[in-house]
Design a protein around this motif. Sequence first.
Motif, mmCIF file in Angstrom:
data_model
loop_
_atom_site.group_PDB
_atom_site.id
_atom_site.type_symbol
_atom_site.label_atom_id
_atom_site.label_comp_id
_atom_site.label_asym_id
_atom_site.label_seq_id
_atom_site.Cartn_x
_atom_site.Cartn_y
_atom_site.Cartn_z
ATOM 1 N N GLY A 326 18.452 -92.313 -88.152
ATOM 2 C CA GLY A 326 18.618 -93.333 -87.117
ATOM 3 C C GLY A 326 19.788 -94.226 -87.448
ATOM 4 N N GLU A 327 19.729 -95.450 -86.940
ATOM 5 C CA GLU A 327 20.806 -96.411 -87.176
ATOM 6 C C GLU A 327 20.218 -97.780 -87.483
ATOM 7 O OE1 GLU A 327 23.740 -95.423 -87.566
ATOM 8 O OE2 GLU A 327 23.768 -93.487 -86.519
ATOM 9 N N ILE A 328 20.974 -98.586 -88.230
ATOM 10 C CA ILE A 328 20.575 -99.939 -88.590
ATOM 11 C C ILE A 328 21.633 -100.906 -88.057
ATOM 12 C CG2 ILE A 328 20.161 -101.547 -90.496
ATOM 13 C CD1 ILE A 328 19.072 -99.186 -92.099
ATOM 14 N N VAL A 329 21.173 -101.956 -87.377
ATOM 15 C CA VAL A 329 22.089 -102.904 -86.738
ATOM 16 C C VAL A 329 21.724 -104.323 -87.155
ATOM 17 C CG1 VAL A 329 22.429 -101.387 -84.759
ATOM 18 C CG2 VAL A 329 20.634 -103.135 -84.671
ATOM 19 N N PRO A 330 22.642 -105.281 -86.998
ATOM 20 C CA PRO A 330 22.304 -106.679 -87.291
ATOM 21 C C PRO A 330 21.177 -107.160 -86.390
ATOM 22 C CG PRO A 330 24.681 -106.396 -87.049
ATOM 23 C CD PRO A 330 24.056 -105.123 -86.588
ATOM 24 N N SER A 331 20.396 -108.099 -86.893
ATOM 25 C CA SER A 331 19.294 -108.651 -86.105
ATOM 26 C C SER A 331 19.782 -109.783 -85.207
ATOM 27 C CB SER A 331 18.186 -109.167 -87.035
ATOM 28 O OG SER A 331 18.650 -110.274 -87.779
ATOM 29 N N GLN A 332 18.944 -110.104 -84.217
ATOM 30 C CA GLN A 332 19.142 -111.242 -83.317
ATOM 31 C C GLN A 332 20.464 -111.180 -82.548
ATOM 32 O OE1 GLN A 332 17.289 -115.075 -84.911
ATOM 33 N NE2 GLN A 332 17.808 -114.035 -86.825
ATOM 34 N N SER A 334 22.335 -108.411 -79.366
ATOM 35 C CA SER A 334 22.070 -107.238 -78.540
ATOM 36 C C SER A 334 23.236 -106.254 -78.455
ATOM 37 C CB SER A 334 21.676 -107.674 -77.124
ATOM 38 O OG SER A 334 22.680 -108.486 -76.548
ATOM 39 N N THR A 335 24.464 -106.716 -78.585
ATOM 40 C CA THR A 335 25.604 -105.814 -78.412
ATOM 41 C C THR A 335 25.663 -104.733 -79.485
ATOM 42 O OG1 THR A 335 26.881 -107.495 -77.236
ATOM 43 C CG2 THR A 335 28.113 -105.679 -78.226
ATOM 44 N N PRO A 336 25.486 -105.045 -80.774
ATOM 45 C CA PRO A 336 25.442 -103.961 -81.764
ATOM 46 C C PRO A 336 24.306 -102.971 -81.514
ATOM 47 C CG PRO A 336 25.802 -106.063 -82.846
ATOM 48 C CD PRO A 336 25.446 -106.368 -81.422
ATOM 49 N N LEU A 337 23.191 -103.481 -81.005
ATOM 50 C CA LEU A 337 22.075 -102.597 -80.663
ATOM 51 C C LEU A 337 22.476 -101.649 -79.540
ATOM 52 C CD1 LEU A 337 19.149 -101.680 -80.856
ATOM 53 C CD2 LEU A 337 18.486 -103.669 -79.486
ATOM 54 N N ALA A 338 23.109 -102.174 -78.506
ATOM 55 C CA ALA A 338 23.580 -101.332 -77.399
ATOM 56 C C ALA A 338 24.589 -100.310 -77.903
ATOM 57 C CB ALA A 338 24.199 -102.203 -76.309
ATOM 58 N N ASN A 339 25.479 -100.735 -78.780
ATOM 59 C CA ASN A 339 26.498 -99.819 -79.309
ATOM 60 C C ASN A 339 25.878 -98.703 -80.147
ATOM 61 O OD1 ASN A 339 28.502 -101.317 -78.088
ATOM 62 N ND2 ASN A 339 28.982 -102.510 -79.925
ATOM 63 N N ALA A 340 24.792 -99.001 -80.850
ATOM 64 C CA ALA A 340 24.110 -97.973 -81.642
ATOM 65 C C ALA A 340 23.335 -97.002 -80.750
ATOM 66 C CB ALA A 340 23.167 -98.625 -82.647
ATOM 67 N N LEU A 341 22.800 -97.512 -79.657
ATOM 68 C CA LEU A 341 22.038 -96.662 -78.739
ATOM 69 C C LEU A 341 22.933 -95.729 -77.935
ATOM 70 C CD1 LEU A 341 19.429 -99.254 -77.403
ATOM 71 C CD2 LEU A 341 18.928 -97.210 -78.750
ATOM 72 N N ARG A 342 24.137 -96.175 -77.628
ATOM 73 C CA ARG A 342 25.013 -95.430 -76.716
ATOM 74 C C ARG A 342 25.228 -93.973 -77.139
ATOM 75 N NH1 ARG A 342 28.296 -99.129 -76.190
ATOM 76 N NH2 ARG A 342 27.726 -99.885 -74.100
ATOM 77 N N PRO A 343 25.667 -93.684 -78.380
ATOM 78 C CA PRO A 343 25.879 -92.276 -78.742
ATOM 79 C C PRO A 343 24.600 -91.459 -78.767
ATOM 80 C CG PRO A 343 26.224 -93.722 -80.633
ATOM 81 C CD PRO A 343 26.111 -94.597 -79.442
ATOM 82 N N LEU A 344 23.483 -92.089 -79.085
ATOM 83 C CA LEU A 344 22.209 -91.368 -79.083
ATOM 84 C C LEU A 344 21.770 -91.038 -77.662
ATOM 85 C CD1 LEU A 344 20.335 -93.345 -81.871
ATOM 86 C CD2 LEU A 344 20.744 -90.877 -81.875
ATOM 87 N N LEU A 345 21.988 -91.955 -76.743
ATOM 88 C CA LEU A 345 21.657 -91.685 -75.346
ATOM 89 C C LEU A 345 22.530 -90.569 -74.771
ATOM 90 C CD1 LEU A 345 21.273 -95.374 -74.094
ATOM 91 C CD2 LEU A 345 19.438 -93.673 -74.256
ATOM 92 N N ALA A 346 23.766 -90.487 -75.241
ATOM 93 C CA ALA A 346 24.715 -89.517 -74.695
ATOM 94 C C ALA A 346 24.574 -88.131 -75.301
ATOM 95 C CB ALA A 346 26.152 -90.020 -74.920
ATOM 96 N N ASP A 347 23.910 -88.022 -76.455
ATOM 97 C CA ASP A 347 23.936 -86.756 -77.201
ATOM 98 C C ASP A 347 22.529 -86.311 -77.581
ATOM 99 O OD1 ASP A 347 24.375 -84.622 -78.883
ATOM 100 O OD2 ASP A 347 25.946 -85.605 -80.058
ATOM 101 N N PRO A 348 21.919 -85.409 -76.816
ATOM 102 C CA PRO A 348 20.563 -84.939 -77.143
ATOM 103 C C PRO A 348 20.493 -84.200 -78.471
ATOM 104 C CG PRO A 348 21.504 -83.656 -75.330
ATOM 105 C CD PRO A 348 22.418 -84.808 -75.556
ATOM 106 N N ASP A 349 21.575 -83.516 -78.849
ATOM 107 C CA ASP A 349 21.564 -82.808 -80.131
ATOM 108 C C ASP A 349 21.506 -83.789 -81.297
ATOM 109 O OD1 ASP A 349 21.677 -80.348 -78.876
ATOM 110 O OD2 ASP A 349 23.871 -80.236 -78.957
ATOM 111 N N LEU A 350 22.193 -84.919 -81.153
ATOM 112 C CA LEU A 350 22.140 -85.946 -82.198
ATOM 113 C C LEU A 350 20.735 -86.514 -82.307
ATOM 114 C CD1 LEU A 350 23.740 -87.622 -84.275
ATOM 115 C CD2 LEU A 350 24.233 -89.257 -82.435
ATOM 116 N N ARG A 351 20.094 -86.741 -81.174
ATOM 117 C CA ARG A 351 18.716 -87.236 -81.194
ATOM 118 C C ARG A 351 17.800 -86.243 -81.894
ATOM 119 N NH1 ARG A 351 19.859 -88.380 -75.622
ATOM 120 N NH2 ARG A 351 18.343 -86.824 -74.900
ATOM 121 N N THR A 352 17.985 -84.968 -81.598
ATOM 122 C CA THR A 352 17.144 -83.938 -82.215
ATOM 123 C C THR A 352 17.354 -83.891 -83.725
ATOM 124 O OG1 THR A 352 17.147 -82.592 -80.200
ATOM 125 C CG2 THR A 352 16.630 -81.472 -82.265
ATOM 126 N N ALA A 353 18.601 -83.981 -84.154
ATOM 127 C CA ALA A 353 18.905 -83.922 -85.589
ATOM 128 C C ALA A 353 18.309 -85.120 -86.320
ATOM 129 C CB ALA A 353 20.415 -83.866 -85.800
#
Length: 388
Positions: A326-332, A334-353
């Motif tokens: 997975g990924e680790i982002v700074p707390s409190q 939202s933008t780093p969280l969105a940036n970490a989610l973006r590639p995972l949302l776009a890539d099902p193979d990455l999610r599977t791995a």
Amino acid sequence: MKVLHVCALGATAETLLLPQIDYLRSQHLTVDIACSPDSAVDRLQAQGYTVHPIQIDRKISPLLNFKTIQGLIQLMRSQAYDLVHVHTPIAAVLGRIAAKLAGVPTIVYTSHGLPFHQLTPPLQYQMYFAIEYGCAKITNLILSQNHEDIETAAQKKLCPESKLVYLGNGVDIDRFSRSVLDSDHQSRLRDELGIPASAKLIVGTVGRLTRTKGSGYLIEAAAQLVEEFPQLHILVVGGELKSDPEPYYHQLSEKIEQLNLKSHVTFTGDRTDIPEMLGLMDIFVLATFAHEGLPRSILEAMAMSVPVVTTDIRGCREAVLPGQTGEIVPSQTSTPLANALRPLLADPDLRTAYGAAGRQRVEAEYDENVVFKRLFSFYQDLGIASAT
């Protein structure tokens, strides 16, 4: 030998402590529970567990705390326990004081995250440390769910290092497995929850609905992603307790309305079918900025082969391997969280791995049976259980 486990909530005993209590009972120990009365207590008693309802408030309140200590002392003296094992911050303090005054010979504390940590305001940090320092003097053994707390406690000289040991945390890897999922049931579950058919990418979180669990930052991140990913849906699993010091549902609902995300968010309330809930998710998020031990929700998600995005908080950063599970982002924020989610949302193979690697990690490191055996060995070392 007689053991008493003390925690604030019956729900905690039911959802978090019961598997280890069952294991200890299977090893021929008598194990009772003391916690605040609630519906979980009724369920546990109906199942044959010995539960002593004693009001344990989850806040510092001298008069109420004193009454709790009195009640616990009376219980401990009447039942003559050989060991008292305490959990959760306030209950752990009150339980240890009561056990010492009641003359219980052995006191054990499982730290589900020490209450002083990197995000604690300085004055609170000093107060919490002083309380833990005093209680450590009357504690025979402090069990930590993560390695970082042990290092911090040793560095701060909380207590002699001989009192600090690693317990860890674990999950039932047979129950939390994708093999338990039935596709027809999962489809019906989506319908029952009202998840729209257009929701093809589900990001979820599991836990009590409190501000410090960070679901508000997940909603803000979703607002930054929904235009790019219109099929995105947020699944919030968990509800509020009447005893929660900071009710959050209405505040979070208002945020969702303000961000025009109502059609993209589903609240489930409290659920017992957590494997099935996780089975609906493509990505799991825990955006916490609370004090954490080793969040079981993260381990459960990884066991279900779901990639995890979480915050750079003690416990969370121990469970998740960034770039692997997975990924680790700074707390409190939202933008780093969105940036970490973006590639995972776009890539099902990455999610599977990531999901497959998470499952492997849980099998290797966080099988609850290993944790139970570790706990029992500590009991044996304390003379509470006979060596086999």
